[in-house]
Design a protein around this motif. Structure first.
Motif, PDB file in Angstrom:
ATOM      1  N   PRO A  21      40.883  41.222  40.873  1.00  0.00           N
ATOM      2  CA  PRO A  21      40.834  43.423  41.258  1.00  0.00           C
ATOM      3  C   PRO A  21      41.081  44.310  40.478  1.00  0.00           C
ATOM      4  CG  PRO A  21      42.738  42.237  42.565  1.00  0.00           C
ATOM      5  CD  PRO A  21      42.529  41.495  41.481  1.00  0.00           C
ATOM      6  N   ILE A  23      42.814  46.995  41.999  1.00  0.00           N
ATOM      7  CA  ILE A  23      44.035  47.396  42.397  1.00  0.00           C
ATOM      8  C   ILE A  23      44.258  45.864  44.444  1.00  0.00           C
ATOM      9  CG2 ILE A  23      44.867  48.379  44.678  1.00  0.00           C
ATOM     10  CD1 ILE A  23      42.650  50.633  44.037  1.00  0.00           C
ATOM     11  N   GLU A  24      45.842  46.017  42.963  1.00  0.00           N
ATOM     12  CA  GLU A  24      46.845  44.684  43.441  1.00  0.00           C
ATOM     13  C   GLU A  24      46.390  44.157  44.767  1.00  0.00           C
ATOM     14  OE1 GLU A  24      46.999  41.402  41.645  1.00  0.00           O
ATOM     15  OE2 GLU A  24      48.236  43.195  40.104  1.00  0.00           O
ATOM     16  N   SER A  25      47.451  44.578  45.579  1.00  0.00           N
ATOM     17  CA  SER A  25      47.292  45.247  47.089  1.00  0.00           C
ATOM     18  C   SER A  25      45.845  45.458  47.612  1.00  0.00           C
ATOM     19  CB  SER A  25      48.229  45.948  47.622  1.00  0.00           C
ATOM     20  OG  SER A  25      47.707  46.566  48.477  1.00  0.00           O
ATOM     21  N   ARG A  29      43.512  48.217  48.609  1.00  0.00           N
ATOM     22  CA  ARG A  29      42.138  48.067  47.691  1.00  0.00           C
ATOM     23  C   ARG A  29      40.831  48.636  48.551  1.00  0.00           C
ATOM     24  NH1 ARG A  29      40.847  42.495  46.579  1.00  0.00           N
ATOM     25  NH2 ARG A  29      42.203  42.489  46.100  1.00  0.00           N
ATOM     26  N   TYR A  30      40.823  48.487  50.337  1.00  0.00           N
ATOM     27  CA  TYR A  30      40.168  48.945  50.833  1.00  0.00           C
ATOM     28  C   TYR A  30      40.790  50.159  51.085  1.00  0.00           C
ATOM     29  CZ  TYR A  30      37.912  43.841  49.631  1.00  0.00           C
ATOM     30  OH  TYR A  30      37.202  43.041  49.692  1.00  0.00           O
ATOM     31  N   TYR A  33      38.818  52.179  48.759  1.00  0.00           N
ATOM     32  CA  TYR A  33      37.227  51.940  48.802  1.00  0.00           C
ATOM     33  C   TYR A  33      36.595  52.929  50.185  1.00  0.00           C
ATOM     34  CZ  TYR A  33      37.297  48.375  44.744  1.00  0.00           C
ATOM     35  OH  TYR A  33      37.579  47.552  43.779  1.00  0.00           O
TER      36      TYR A  33
END
Lengths: 274, 277, 272
Positions: A21, A23-25, A29-30, A33
């Motif tokens: 992905p 962004i790792e975490s 990430r969410y 977004y």
């Protein structure tokens, strides 16, 4: 080899593999977004477009575009000439003054040669010059010096100090210390150190940046007229106000031509000195 | 299997890189292509998969005349030819697995590749090959975090993922130290033999070429000046390929192979130990 | 030839030859003369009495703007939010147009060097030559005053900036990585996404954030010509000579710019 191959379960590994992905975490990430989506909705929602007005305007836009074929250089040629001359003279003088003044500020803002109090003072002048858009600074200078190209010239010179001062100071901080050391080892004074240890190292980039700034100063000089600080911007603004799009088109074309010429020349100079 | 007939390449600058080259590589043969810099080695293998467009001549792979193909058919044909590069040519900012899977780009559609949704069988094969070259623990590392030898192994796996019939190998060892060079060459040969692939290997290290290839072709100024077995390499042949020089020490002699191989290897090992500390 | 051998055989070292010396001095002379002439031109258009009065004016200005009207800040949050939105949405718009334009303009990705590339380069040059404030002037005439014109103005100006830096980045990519992807039999679109995009992604993000930072500054003045944002309040306050409001606005701009510069530096740092 074969036993190792047998003990490795490619199928299981393949099932477990996920494309990496961005962004790792997962949590971050969410959040990112969702935040981006939310911002888009709110941000776009805050834009109010009066479509009726825009539809009317489109006709005007078409007229504006049509004015480029052919542009009207003749009707207000005297005003255009005056404005362009003002812009060019402002550019020349402001670049010269700005460059001359930016050198002491750059020296003062380089941590490796300036004492701390001077460093802080020079850095804050540079920071102020860089923070505000030229037009805002021009407003203040017009209030102080009155209308006319002098205010614009001082504005551009001040902006030049911020631009050149910062970049040059960074260059001086990045010089090869052994060369400066070698000059110092000969028993040179501080000014001799500048002339022999530092100036040769930063001069080519300094000339390049000066040429580049000349370019920027001309572009900026084209808008300072909007706040009464002289230059072609005033002529452009009044032609737009009077819906004389032919003249506006002519001015825009002249600006683009001069910018192109400046850019070409500055590119040539930068290549020549490097 | 691969037939090259009268291949000529003249660059727009006027340089004649290949001059009427004809060559056949049978199935399963590993062929080394040697010659001085600028002899046209790189151009030759790039003309085979038409990364470089030949000026005239024919390239035929199996039944397919590559030099006649249109865009789509050319892409289909390129899948059958795996390519391995000198500077590895990995996509630096993507992970090892993504690099390996890029070998399947010719087989999957655009959107599947965009979302990295490769068929499970492809990913399985990728894991198997990565395991085979000893990199299965690094699948999610970025390619630019790998050492030279590791990168070249990823490059090899990427080429094999295409399920090729032919390997085009461009100076695989030029950026590697002597020990890793040998390991990489050995790996390429092993994998080619296992799968019965033909291979054209550009290489400027004459010793390596002699050691690993079963046939050597010498190129000079765009023309073939030697074509034979490694044993046929003599100082005269080398002079023909590279020009006048004392070649007596360059030819491989079996008795001092061990010491020659052992020398640099011991040095590099020692260096590695030092570097690790 | 800085070393000159004299008639008596003695060798003399000079920094430049005589002709070089003359040329250099002539160059300097020309530069100074040009500056003087230009300055005279400006001077003729200046009412010097006002200029000599400047220190008093400046003192007066300072007097009237200190202290800033702190409670005025409550009326400024919305315009400041608008300003940030103009900069952000404008940058977004520019990115959407500039990215494809850059690919059309870079000589290694353009579909046609004769036809498409000059057009793409012209778009970039035209956009760059015209200041965002001038774009705003024109767009306000077309779309009426408001944020929409401001966003378009920022967007149109930024296309050239982002497009130029991006196409230069595209031209500097490592061609062998692209070759490797092509050699796998990938389609044109796949070559773009796998071979080129990963290589320029960091530069692309860096350029975008850099331009966003500049756009925040630019967006603060768009209101002067009616294109929305905090410049509208600035214009009004100056018009009514309420300098304590002006200083409040300037302080807020200062704070915003510092924050945006910090954000942009952080993001660029994180990418590299």
């Amino acid at each position: 080899m074969t036993t190792a191959a047998l003990s490795f379960d490619a199928r299981a590994a393949a099932r477990a593999w996920r494309p990496p992905p961005l962004i790792e975490s997962v949590w971050l990430r969410y959040t990112v977004y969702l935040g981006a989506l939310l911002y888009l909705v709110v941000g776009l929602g805050s834009v109010e477009v009066n479509w009726v007005r825009a539809a009317e305007g489109l006709e005007r836009g078409a007229r504006f575009l049509a004015a480029f074929f052919p542009p009207d250089f003749v009707t207000h040629w005297f005003d255009i000439q005056e404005g362009i001359l003002e812009s060019l003279t402002m550019t020349v003088v402001s670049t010269v003054f700005g460059v001359i003044l930016s050198v002491p500020f750059a020296l003062g803002a380089a941590r490796n040669i300036a004492p701390l109090p001077i460093y802080l003072f020079c850095r804050s002048v540079i920071a102020i010059s860089r923070t505000f858009q030229e037009v805002i600074i021009a407003i203040l200078f017009v209030a102080m010096f009155g209308f006319g190209p002098l205010a614009g010239m001082i504005t551009l010179a001040f902006a030049t100090i911020g631009f050149l001062g910062k970049l040059l100071a960074e260059d001086i901080e990045d010089i090869d210390p052994s060369q400066a050391e070698a000059v110092r080892a000969t028993g040179a004074s501080w000014f001799q150190l500048l002339a022999w240890g530092i100036q040769p190292q930063v001069l080519p980039r300094f000339i390049g940046l000066t040429a580049y700034r000349f370019d920027i100063n001309f572009r900026e000089s084209a808008v300072l007229g909007l706040v009464g600080a002289g230059g072609i911007g005033d002529t452009l603004n009044s032609s737009l106000d009077r819906y004389e799009f032919g003249t506006s088109a002519a001015i825009l074309l002249i600006i683009i031509a001069i910018v192109l010429a400046c850019e070409y020349a500055s590119g040539w100079i930068r290549r020549a000195v490097q | 299997m691969l037939a090259i007939e009268g291949l000529t390449k003249r660059y727009p600058t006027g340089d004649l890189a290949l001059d009427n080259v004809s060559l056949t590589v049978p199935k399963g043969q590993v062929m080394a292509l040697i010659g001085p810099s600028g002899a046209g080695k790189s151009t030759l293998i790039r003309c085979v998969n038409r990364l470089v467009e030949p000026t005239s001549g024919r390239v035929v792979l199996g039944e397919t005349e590559i030099t006649q193909l249109g865009d789509l058919a050319l892409r289909r044909a390129r899948r059958r030819m795996g390519m391995i590069f000198q500077e590895y040519a990995l996509i630096e900012r993507l992970t090892v697995m993504e690099n390996v899977l890029s070998g399947r780009l010719g087989y999957v559609g655009f959107w599947r590749s965009w979302f990295r949704r490769f068929p499970l069988a492809d990913i399985e094969e990728a894991f198997r090959l990565l395991h085979r070259v000893g990199l299965d623990h690094m699948v999610d590392k970025r390619a630019d975090a790998l050492s030279g030898g590791q990168r070249q192994r990823v490059g090899i796996v990427r080429a094999l993922m295409q399920n090729p019939e032919l390997l085009l190998v461009d100076e695989p060892t030029a950026s590697l130290d002597p020990k890793t060079s040998r390991q990489i060459m050995r790996l390429i040969i092993e994998l080619a033999k296992e799968r019965g692939l033909s291979a054209i290997i550009n290489i400027h290290d004459v010793l390596l070429a002699q050691q690993f290839a079963e046939r050597i072709v010498g190129l000079r100024a765009g023309r073939i000046v030697f074509d034979g077995a490694p044993e046929e390499m003599t100082p005269e042949v080398l002079t023909r390929i590279y020009g006048e020089e004392d070649w007596s020490k360059t030819i491989r002699r079996d008795e001092d192979e061990e010491s020659k191989d052992g020398g640099p290897t011991a040095v590099t090992d020692a260096l590695k130990v030092v570097a690790a500390q | 030839m800085p070393v000159i051998t004299k008639a008596n055989g003695a060798r003399l070292w000079m920094r430049r030859s005589t002709a070089g010396d003359l040329a250099t001095w002539f160059g300097w002379l020309l530069g100074v003369a040009l500056t003087v002439v230009c300055f005279q031109f400006i001077s003729e258009q200046t009412i010097w009495a006002f200029v000599w009065d400047a220190p008093r004016q400046a003192g007066d200005l300072l007097d009237r703007s200190v202290p800033p009207r702190w409670d005025y800040a409550n009326e400024l949050w919305k315009p400041m939010w608008d300003t940030i939105n103009i900069a952000t949405l404008g940058t977004l718009l520019a990115v959407l147009i500039a990215a494809p334009t850059a690919f059309l303009a870079a000589h290694n990705t353009t579909p046609s060097r004769v036809l498409v590339r000059p057009i793409a380069l012209f778009v970039i040059v035209a956009s760059r030559s015209v200041n965002s404030l001038i774009w705003a002037l024109i767009l306000v005439i077309i779309f009426g005053p408001g944020m929409f014109a401001g966003i378009l103005a920022i967007g149109l100006r930024s296309i050239g900036f982002i497009g130029k830096l991006l196409y230069e980045a595209i031209e500097e990519i490592d061609p062998t990585q692209v070759e490797a992807v092509r050699a796998t039999g990938a389609s044109g679109a796949q070559v773009l996404v796998w071979g080129i995009v990963p290589q320029i992604a960091p530069a692309f993000a860096g350029i975008t954030v850099f331009r966003w930072d500049i756009n925040i500054r630019e967006a603060t003045v768009l209101g002067l010509v009616g294109a929305g944002g905090i410049g509208v309040q600035l214009e009004a306050s100056i018009g009514r000579l309420e300098w304590e409001q002006v200083s409040m606005i300037l302080l807020l701009i200062l704070a915003t710019v510092i924050v945006s510069e910090w954000v942009s530096a952080r993001v660029r740092h994180a990418i590299i």
